[in-house]
Enzyme design. Structure first.
Site, PDB file in Angstrom:
ATOM      1  N   ASP A 222      22.193 -78.077 -38.257  1.00 52.52           N
ATOM      2  CA  ASP A 222      21.858 -77.586 -39.602  1.00 52.52           C
ATOM      3  C   ASP A 222      23.109 -76.980 -40.255  1.00 52.52           C
ATOM      4  O   ASP A 222      24.247 -77.328 -39.901  1.00 52.52           O
ATOM      5  CB  ASP A 222      20.700 -76.576 -39.494  1.00 52.52           C
ATOM      6  N   ASP A 223      22.930 -76.096 -41.173  1.00 50.97           N
ATOM      7  CA  ASP A 223      24.002 -75.482 -41.974  1.00 50.97           C
ATOM      8  C   ASP A 223      25.066 -74.807 -41.082  1.00 50.97           C
ATOM      9  O   ASP A 223      24.802 -74.500 -39.924  1.00 50.97           O
ATOM     10  CB  ASP A 223      23.350 -74.421 -42.880  1.00 50.97           C
TER      11      ASP A 223
ATOM     12  N   LYS B 161      19.765 -84.014 -43.218  1.00 50.36           N
ATOM     13  CA  LYS B 161      18.916 -83.037 -43.920  1.00 50.36           C
ATOM     14  C   LYS B 161      19.693 -82.576 -45.145  1.00 50.36           C
ATOM     15  O   LYS B 161      20.868 -82.209 -45.038  1.00 50.36           O
ATOM     16  CB  LYS B 161      18.602 -81.868 -42.988  1.00 50.36           C
TER      17      LYS B 161
ATOM     18  N   ASP C 151      19.739 -80.133 -48.455  1.00 47.99           N
ATOM     19  CA  ASP C 151      19.156 -78.911 -48.997  1.00 47.99           C
ATOM     20  C   ASP C 151      19.291 -78.840 -50.528  1.00 47.99           C
ATOM     21  O   ASP C 151      19.811 -79.767 -51.162  1.00 47.99           O
ATOM     22  CB  ASP C 151      19.840 -77.712 -48.313  1.00 47.99           C
TER      23      ASP C 151
ATOM     24  N   TRP D 229      12.234 -77.655 -50.634  1.00 54.84           N
ATOM     25  CA  TRP D 229      11.208 -76.595 -50.447  1.00 54.84           C
ATOM     26  C   TRP D 229       9.981 -76.770 -51.353  1.00 54.84           C
ATOM     27  O   TRP D 229       9.304 -75.786 -51.701  1.00 54.84           O
ATOM     28  CB  TRP D 229      11.797 -75.203 -50.704  1.00 54.84           C
ATOM     29  N   GLY D 230       9.712 -77.995 -51.788  1.00 55.28           N
ATOM     30  CA  GLY D 230       8.565 -78.211 -52.677  1.00 55.28           C
ATOM     31  C   GLY D 230       8.839 -77.775 -54.111  1.00 55.28           C
ATOM     32  O   GLY D 230       7.961 -77.847 -54.976  1.00 55.28           O
TER      33      GLY D 230
ATOM     34  N   ASP E   5      10.166 -77.511 -58.022  1.00 52.22           N
ATOM     35  CA  ASP E   5      10.184 -78.456 -59.156  1.00 52.22           C
ATOM     36  C   ASP E   5       9.233 -79.634 -58.932  1.00 52.22           C
ATOM     37  O   ASP E   5       9.560 -80.773 -59.291  1.00 52.22           O
ATOM     38  CB  ASP E   5      11.618 -78.967 -59.412  1.00 52.22           C
TER      39      ASP E   5
ATOM     40  N   ARG F 133      10.607 -81.593 -47.583  1.00 52.72           N
ATOM     41  CA  ARG F 133      10.109 -80.266 -47.245  1.00 52.72           C
ATOM     42  C   ARG F 133       9.120 -79.816 -48.312  1.00 52.72           C
ATOM     43  O   ARG F 133       9.409 -79.856 -49.493  1.00 52.72           O
ATOM     44  CB  ARG F 133      11.276 -79.289 -47.163  1.00 52.72           C
TER      45      ARG F 133
ATOM     46  N   ASP G 107      11.021 -71.587 -46.444  1.00 56.82           N
ATOM     47  CA  ASP G 107      11.351 -71.571 -45.009  1.00 56.82           C
ATOM     48  C   ASP G 107      10.297 -70.906 -44.137  1.00 56.82           C
ATOM     49  O   ASP G 107       9.689 -69.905 -44.511  1.00 56.82           O
ATOM     50  CB  ASP G 107      12.665 -70.810 -44.788  1.00 56.82           C
TER      51      ASP G 107
HETATM   52  C1  GLA Z   1      17.520 -73.430 -46.394  1.00 51.88           C
HETATM   53  C2  GLA Z   1      16.623 -74.423 -45.648  1.00 51.88           C
HETATM   54  C3  GLA Z   1      16.569 -74.054 -44.180  1.00 51.88           C
HETATM   55  C4  GLA Z   1      17.974 -74.036 -43.592  1.00 51.88           C
HETATM   56  C5  GLA Z   1      18.866 -73.100 -44.391  1.00 51.88           C
HETATM   57  C6  GLA Z   1      20.325 -73.207 -43.982  1.00 51.88           C
HETATM   58  O1  GLA Z   1      16.986 -72.157 -46.431  1.00 51.88           O
HETATM   59  O2  GLA Z   1      15.346 -74.434 -46.205  1.00 51.88           O
HETATM   60  O3  GLA Z   1      15.748 -74.950 -43.471  1.00 51.88           O
HETATM   61  O4  GLA Z   1      18.484 -75.339 -43.605  1.00 51.88           O
HETATM   62  O5  GLA Z   1      18.805 -73.383 -45.790  1.00 51.88           O
HETATM   63  O6  GLA Z   1      21.137 -72.356 -44.728  1.00 51.88           O
END
Ligand code: GLA
Length: 383
Positions: free
Chosen positions: A48-49, A124, A126, A161-162, A164, A179, A183
């Site tokens: 991830d990040d 993934k 974001d 994150w759903g 818009d 997504r 989170d």
């Molecule tokens: C957002 C995503 C998370 C994760 C973080 C990383 O919050 O929704 O799932 O990837 O960024 O910074």
């Protein structure tokens, strides 16, 4: 690219956050195989990040942080591939990632080329720091077309994150999953909140564009980056059952190097995984949801999903703090297409206890513990 079933794997964020490095990723790949998780279908190892330097190089390319990934990303990808697994990475549609590293805005083709060169199989993507002048659906289209032309099959996992009303436009972008919410955190409150949002996405997902309810917190026990409170194993089972039944991708978020037996049993329940991976991918629907009192969100939803071989998967959930009873959680056979006139009923197998029960009198009303669930695979049989 075409993706037939919800992806299964492991993602670094929930436990490791910024503290990610080559060793953790490679050890997690080892464990995914040696623990038996890979045999159950978990195949992606996703970083991830926080994997890159804070600046691009002089040619505008993303650079893996040499302290965290001293041998570069291709080395890690090759290792993951040598274990028979697939390799995933993370970027962002905005100028920066959510943790402030460079995002892919205006670098989409260049970054897709880097990912292809390194051997990435899953991205993934974001939504932080995106320019307000470009609509989200265009941002996801920009990366989708870059990936589709990068010369490598890369699953495109959208993470807006759903926001818009993602669900309304995500399918046309070319993303393979999206997504559905903000989170997840490792607490019952968070599991409950996300669970109660699940109905919002019903009717939008399907094969090749799966609703992603976020990574699993099963087995975290309050440890790590999104660890908040200590969930019980019962709560983890409820979380896993709902995600599986609703056809979400299942990305493990705990430290798989430290799994206990309860965590293994949950993540490796092959019958539950078979429901998640059912080839027909018919949509689960909420047959009914009783709310204890008007001013609470103590719901008792019942989800039903018709499976490829004619069986039903049925999950009874109890999001309240009190044990459920026949009056707040029951399913009439009429509601799922089996009225008395068919002469049929269900033979239900509890996928957590292994018990079997035949539904009598057209009413299915199992007892469900507080924060618990009962998940069944049901055969259609004569009354
Ligand atoms: C957002 C995503 C998370 C994760 C973080 C990383 O919050 O929704 O799932 O990837 O960024 O910074």
């Amino acid at each position: 690219m075409f993706v037939a079933k919800p992806p299964l794997g492991w993602n670094s964020w929930n436990t490791f956050g910024e503290k990610i490095n080559e060793e953790v990723v490679m050890q997690s790949a080892d464990l995914l195989v040696s623990s038996g998780l890979a045999d159950c279908g978990y195949e992606y190892i996703v970083i991830d990040d926080c994997w890159s330097l804070r600046q691009r190089d002089e040619n505008g390319r993303l650079v893996p942080d040499p302290e965290k990934f001293p041998h570069g990303m291709k080395y890690v990808a090759d290792y993951v591939h040598s274990k028979g697994l697939k390799f995933g990475m993370y970027s962002c549609a905005g100028m920066n990632t959510c943790a402030g590293y460079p995002g892919s805005f205006d670098h989409e083709f260049q970054d897709a080329a880097s990912f292809a060169e390194w051997g990435v199989d899953y991205l993934k993507y974001d939504y932080c720091f995106h320019p307000i002048t470009v609509p989200g659906k265009i941002l996801y289209k920009r990366m989708a077309v870059a990936l589709a032309n990068c010369g490598r099959d890369i699953v495109f996992s959208a993470c807006s994150w759903g926001a818009d009303e993602t669900k309304k436009w995500i399918n046309e972008t070319g993303a393979n999953l999206w997504r559905t919410t903000g989170d997840i955190f490792d607490s019952w409150k968070s599991i409950k909140q996300l669970s109660l949002r699940a109905p919002d996405s019903i009717g939008y997902g399907g094969i090749n564009c799966f609703p992603d309810m976020d990574m699993l917190v099963v087995g975290m026990y309050g440890e790590g980056n999104v660890g908040l409170a200590n969930c019980t194993d019962e709560e983890y089972r409820t979380h896993f059952s709902l995600w599986a039944l609703l056809g979400s991708p299942l990305m493990i978020g705990c430290d798989i190097r430290k799994m206990n037996d309860a965590t293994r049993e949950i993540l490796m329940n092959k019958e539950v995984l078979a429901i998640n991976q059912d080839p027909a991918y018919h949509q689960a629907y909420m047959a009914c949801s009783y709310v204890d009192r008007k001013d609470t969100d103590d719901e008792h939803p019942i989800y039903v999903r018709l499976l490829d071989n004619g069986d039903y998967a049925i999950g009874f959930f109890n999001f309240s703090d009190e044990p459920g009873n026949r009056w707040n959680s029951y399913l009439l056979m009429d509601q799922i297409g089996l009225p008395e006139s068919t002469g049929k009923t269900l033979l239900a197998r509890d996928l957590w206890s292994g018990d079997e029960v035949k539904v009598e009198d057209g009413i299915f009303a199992p007892a469900v513990a507080a924060h618990g669930c009962r998940l069944f695979r049901c055969k259609v049989v004569d009354r």
